[in-house]
Design a protein around this motif. Structure first.
Motif, PDB file in Angstrom:
ATOM      1  N   GLN A 172      -6.658  16.248  -9.598  1.00 52.85           N
ATOM      2  CA  GLN A 172      -6.352  16.210  -8.164  1.00 52.85           C
ATOM      3  C   GLN A 172      -5.775  17.547  -7.696  1.00 52.85           C
ATOM      4  O   GLN A 172      -6.074  18.010  -6.592  1.00 52.85           O
ATOM      5  N   ARG A 173      -4.950  18.183  -8.534  1.00 54.26           N
ATOM      6  CA  ARG A 173      -4.369  19.466  -8.153  1.00 54.26           C
ATOM      7  C   ARG A 173      -5.411  20.578  -8.141  1.00 54.26           C
ATOM      8  O   ARG A 173      -5.256  21.576  -7.431  1.00 54.26           O
ATOM      9  N   ALA A 174      -6.457  20.399  -8.927  1.00 51.08           N
ATOM     10  CA  ALA A 174      -7.527  21.401  -8.967  1.00 51.08           C
ATOM     11  C   ALA A 174      -8.581  21.167  -7.889  1.00 51.08           C
ATOM     12  O   ALA A 174      -9.395  22.057  -7.613  1.00 51.08           O
ATOM     13  N   PRO A 205       0.834  -1.214   0.000  1.00 51.08           N
ATOM     14  CA  PRO A 205       0.000   0.000   0.000  1.00 51.08           C
ATOM     15  C   PRO A 205       0.862   1.255   0.000  1.00 51.08           C
ATOM     16  O   PRO A 205       1.964   1.273   0.558  1.00 51.08           O
ATOM     17  N   GLY A 206       0.363   2.294  -0.627  1.00 47.38           N
ATOM     18  CA  GLY A 206       1.103   3.547  -0.693  1.00 47.38           C
ATOM     19  C   GLY A 206       0.886   4.406   0.535  1.00 47.38           C
ATOM     20  O   GLY A 206      -0.220   4.479   1.065  1.00 47.38           O
ATOM     21  N   MET A 207       1.955   5.037   0.991  1.00 48.97           N
ATOM     22  CA  MET A 207       1.853   6.034   2.048  1.00 48.97           C
ATOM     23  C   MET A 207       1.599   7.393   1.390  1.00 48.97           C
ATOM     24  O   MET A 207       1.854   7.569   0.191  1.00 48.97           O
ATOM     25  N   PRO A 208       1.117   8.376   2.137  1.00 42.83           N
ATOM     26  CA  PRO A 208       0.703   9.643   1.516  1.00 42.83           C
ATOM     27  C   PRO A 208       1.838  10.588   1.124  1.00 42.83           C
ATOM     28  O   PRO A 208       1.586  11.623   0.501  1.00 42.83           O
ATOM     29  N   GLY A 209       3.073  10.263   1.474  1.00 41.15           N
ATOM     30  CA  GLY A 209       4.179  11.194   1.239  1.00 41.15           C
ATOM     31  C   GLY A 209       4.355  11.611  -0.207  1.00 41.15           C
ATOM     32  O   GLY A 209       4.472  12.800  -0.522  1.00 41.15           O
ATOM     33  N   ALA A 210       4.391  10.634  -1.113  1.00 43.67           N
ATOM     34  CA  ALA A 210       4.602  10.956  -2.529  1.00 43.67           C
ATOM     35  C   ALA A 210       3.488  11.849  -3.059  1.00 43.67           C
ATOM     36  O   ALA A 210       3.740  12.816  -3.787  1.00 43.67           O
ATOM     37  N   ALA A 211       2.250  11.533  -2.686  1.00 45.53           N
ATOM     38  CA  ALA A 211       1.113  12.341  -3.125  1.00 45.53           C
ATOM     39  C   ALA A 211       1.196  13.749  -2.566  1.00 45.53           C
ATOM     40  O   ALA A 211       0.874  14.734  -3.253  1.00 45.53           O
ATOM     41  N   MET A 212       1.624  13.868  -1.335  1.00 44.51           N
ATOM     42  CA  MET A 212       1.749  15.192  -0.720  1.00 44.51           C
ATOM     43  C   MET A 212       2.744  16.052  -1.491  1.00 44.51           C
ATOM     44  O   MET A 212       2.468  17.219  -1.804  1.00 44.51           O
ATOM     45  N   PHE A 213       3.903  15.478  -1.849  1.00 44.05           N
ATOM     46  CA  PHE A 213       4.889  16.240  -2.618  1.00 44.05           C
ATOM     47  C   PHE A 213       4.354  16.588  -4.006  1.00 44.05           C
ATOM     48  O   PHE A 213       4.603  17.673  -4.524  1.00 44.05           O
ATOM     49  N   ALA A 214       3.609  15.663  -4.594  1.00 45.50           N
ATOM     50  CA  ALA A 214       3.048  15.909  -5.922  1.00 45.50           C
ATOM     51  C   ALA A 214       2.040  17.049  -5.895  1.00 45.50           C
ATOM     52  O   ALA A 214       2.012  17.892  -6.803  1.00 45.50           O
ATOM     53  N   LEU A 215       1.228  17.092  -4.850  1.00 43.62           N
ATOM     54  CA  LEU A 215       0.174  18.105  -4.766  1.00 43.62           C
ATOM     55  C   LEU A 215       0.703  19.468  -4.321  1.00 43.62           C
ATOM     56  O   LEU A 215       0.106  20.493  -4.625  1.00 43.62           O
ATOM     57  N   LYS A 216       1.813  19.476  -3.615  1.00 40.77           N
ATOM     58  CA  LYS A 216       2.396  20.731  -3.140  1.00 40.77           C
ATOM     59  C   LYS A 216       3.397  21.324  -4.134  1.00 40.77           C
ATOM     60  O   LYS A 216       4.019  22.349  -3.854  1.00 40.77           O
ATOM     61  N   SER A 217       3.570  20.674  -5.260  1.00 39.78           N
ATOM     62  CA  SER A 217       4.510  21.160  -6.266  1.00 39.78           C
ATOM     63  C   SER A 217       3.863  21.082  -7.638  1.00 39.78           C
ATOM     64  O   SER A 217       2.765  20.557  -7.797  1.00 39.78           O
ATOM     65  N   GLU A 218       4.571  21.598  -8.613  1.00 45.16           N
ATOM     66  CA  GLU A 218       4.135  21.496 -10.005  1.00 45.16           C
ATOM     67  C   GLU A 218       4.977  20.457 -10.740  1.00 45.16           C
ATOM     68  O   GLU A 218       5.057  20.469 -11.970  1.00 45.16           O
ATOM     69  N   ALA A 219       5.582  19.563  -9.997  1.00 44.89           N
ATOM     70  CA  ALA A 219       6.504  18.586 -10.591  1.00 44.89           C
ATOM     71  C   ALA A 219       5.775  17.603 -11.502  1.00 44.89           C
ATOM     72  O   ALA A 219       4.621  17.236 -11.252  1.00 44.89           O
ATOM     73  N   LYS A 279     -10.296  20.301  -4.085  1.00 41.51           N
ATOM     74  CA  LYS A 279     -10.148  20.870  -2.753  1.00 41.51           C
ATOM     75  C   LYS A 279      -9.134  20.051  -1.963  1.00 41.51           C
ATOM     76  O   LYS A 279      -9.235  18.822  -1.874  1.00 41.51           O
ATOM     77  N   PRO A 280      -8.122  20.717  -1.377  1.00 42.12           N
ATOM     78  CA  PRO A 280      -7.127  19.978  -0.589  1.00 42.12           C
ATOM     79  C   PRO A 280      -7.772  19.263   0.593  1.00 42.12           C
ATOM     80  O   PRO A 280      -8.734  19.760   1.179  1.00 42.12           O
ATOM     81  N   GLY A 281      -7.246  18.097   0.918  1.00 38.12           N
ATOM     82  CA  GLY A 281      -7.777  17.350   2.048  1.00 38.12           C
ATOM     83  C   GLY A 281      -7.389  15.896   1.960  1.00 38.12           C
ATOM     84  O   GLY A 281      -6.721  15.462   1.012  1.00 38.12           O
ATOM     85  N   SER A 282      -7.827  15.138   2.951  1.00 38.59           N
ATOM     86  CA  SER A 282      -7.435  13.732   3.033  1.00 38.59           C
ATOM     87  C   SER A 282      -7.975  12.913   1.864  1.00 38.59           C
ATOM     88  O   SER A 282      -7.316  11.981   1.393  1.00 38.59           O
ATOM     89  N   ASP A 283      -9.168  13.256   1.382  1.00 35.79           N
ATOM     90  CA  ASP A 283      -9.740  12.512   0.263  1.00 35.79           C
ATOM     91  C   ASP A 283      -8.909  12.692  -1.004  1.00 35.79           C
ATOM     92  O   ASP A 283      -8.641  11.731  -1.724  1.00 35.79           O
ATOM     93  N   THR A 284      -8.495  13.919  -1.265  1.00 33.97           N
ATOM     94  CA  THR A 284      -7.675  14.200  -2.444  1.00 33.97           C
ATOM     95  C   THR A 284      -6.307  13.540  -2.304  1.00 33.97           C
ATOM     96  O   THR A 284      -5.757  12.998  -3.276  1.00 33.97           O
ATOM     97  N   LEU A 285      -5.768  13.553  -1.103  1.00 31.88           N
ATOM     98  CA  LEU A 285      -4.471  12.925  -0.852  1.00 31.88           C
ATOM     99  C   LEU A 285      -4.550  11.420  -1.106  1.00 31.88           C
ATOM    100  O   LEU A 285      -3.668  10.830  -1.748  1.00 31.88           O
ATOM    101  N   LYS A 286      -5.606  10.788  -0.615  1.00 31.09           N
ATOM    102  CA  LYS A 286      -5.778   9.350  -0.817  1.00 31.09           C
ATOM    103  C   LYS A 286      -6.000   9.022  -2.299  1.00 31.09           C
ATOM    104  O   LYS A 286      -5.443   8.051  -2.824  1.00 31.09           O
ATOM    105  N   THR A 329      -4.934  10.693  -4.848  1.00 30.33           N
ATOM    106  CA  THR A 329      -3.659  10.869  -5.539  1.00 30.33           C
ATOM    107  C   THR A 329      -2.721   9.709  -5.253  1.00 30.33           C
ATOM    108  O   THR A 329      -2.048   9.188  -6.161  1.00 30.33           O
ATOM    109  N   THR A 330      -2.679   9.285  -4.000  1.00 28.83           N
ATOM    110  CA  THR A 330      -1.856   8.130  -3.627  1.00 28.83           C
ATOM    111  C   THR A 330      -2.283   6.887  -4.398  1.00 28.83           C
ATOM    112  O   THR A 330      -1.447   6.170  -4.970  1.00 28.83           O
ATOM    113  N   ASP A 331      -3.587   6.633  -4.424  1.00 26.23           N
ATOM    114  CA  ASP A 331      -4.107   5.451  -5.125  1.00 26.23           C
ATOM    115  C   ASP A 331      -3.783   5.507  -6.620  1.00 26.23           C
ATOM    116  O   ASP A 331      -3.473   4.481  -7.240  1.00 26.23           O
ATOM    117  N   LEU A 332      -3.849   6.696  -7.191  1.00 22.47           N
ATOM    118  CA  LEU A 332      -3.561   6.847  -8.618  1.00 22.47           C
ATOM    119  C   LEU A 332      -2.092   6.557  -8.910  1.00 22.47           C
ATOM    120  O   LEU A 332      -1.763   5.859  -9.877  1.00 22.47           O
TER     121      LEU A 332
END
Length: 198
Positions: A167-169, A123-137, A171-178, A180-183
């Protein structure tokens, strides 16, 4: 940078001769600009493999305990690693990673958070998704296939960029983070499924 290039060449030779590596999809890596490489994690060899497969330098988080070993600390620092406190929200490490992306660098991360003992994607942890959503990488999924046995083939596959515009567009939150992680994990699994049999 000179030391990085030396070890980059050294690892390329090692993986080519001893592990008979195959690199697929390196053309998906942008020539410039911020990139996050998201890979499955099966071995301590994964970080150098991830970096050796492409021309641009790759930076990694590594557990802080490794930086207490003088010689090892020197080499992994030269190869682009920086320390992170595992099991806690290390704000300094997070800031370092985001600054690297802000500066247009490549950041490599293993979303599972630890090595798989079975070889299957965990299972994926949220770290990678968090960096993806907080950047334009640009986010690139990566599959590492093999078992690092001498003279047995190892394969590293860099996939096409993941479209995270929705996902970047959102609303930020746990649902969007999850979501993004799942994707991200789904894209890694797709590469594993596609290239294990090829």
């Amino acid at each position: 940078m000179r030391t990085y290039r030396f070890f980059h060449s050294l690892f390329r030779a090692l993986f080519s001769i001893i592990f008979r590596w195959q690199v697929i999809g390196a053309e998906h890596i942008p020539k410039r600009g911020p990139v996050i490489l998201c890979a499955n994690h099966i071995s301590l060899w994964d970080p150098p493999l991830l970096g050796a497969g492409i021309d641009r330098p790759v930076h990694f988080m590594a557990k802080e305990e490794l930086f207490r070993i003088p010689i090892l600390s020197y080499f992994i620092t030269k190869f682009g690693a920086f320390p992170v406190k595992r099991g806690a929200g290390d704000r300094a490490a997070i800031r370092t990673a985001l600054k690297l992306l802000e500066d247009g660098k490549i950041f490599g991360i293993f979303p599972e958070g630890t090595r798989s003992k079975t070889g299957k994607l965990g299972p994926g942890m949220p770290g990678a998704a968090m960096f993806a959503l907080k950047s334009e990488a640009v986010v690139i999924p990566v599959a590492i296939i093999g078992n690092y046995k001498w003279f047995r083939p190892i394969k590293i596959v860099y996939g096409p960029p993941i479209d995270l515009s929705a996902q970047r567009a959102a609303k930020p939150g746990s649902d969007t983070l999850k979501e993004t992680t799942d994707l991200i994990m789904a894209h890694i699994q797709s590469l594993l499924d596609q290239h294990r049999s090829s």
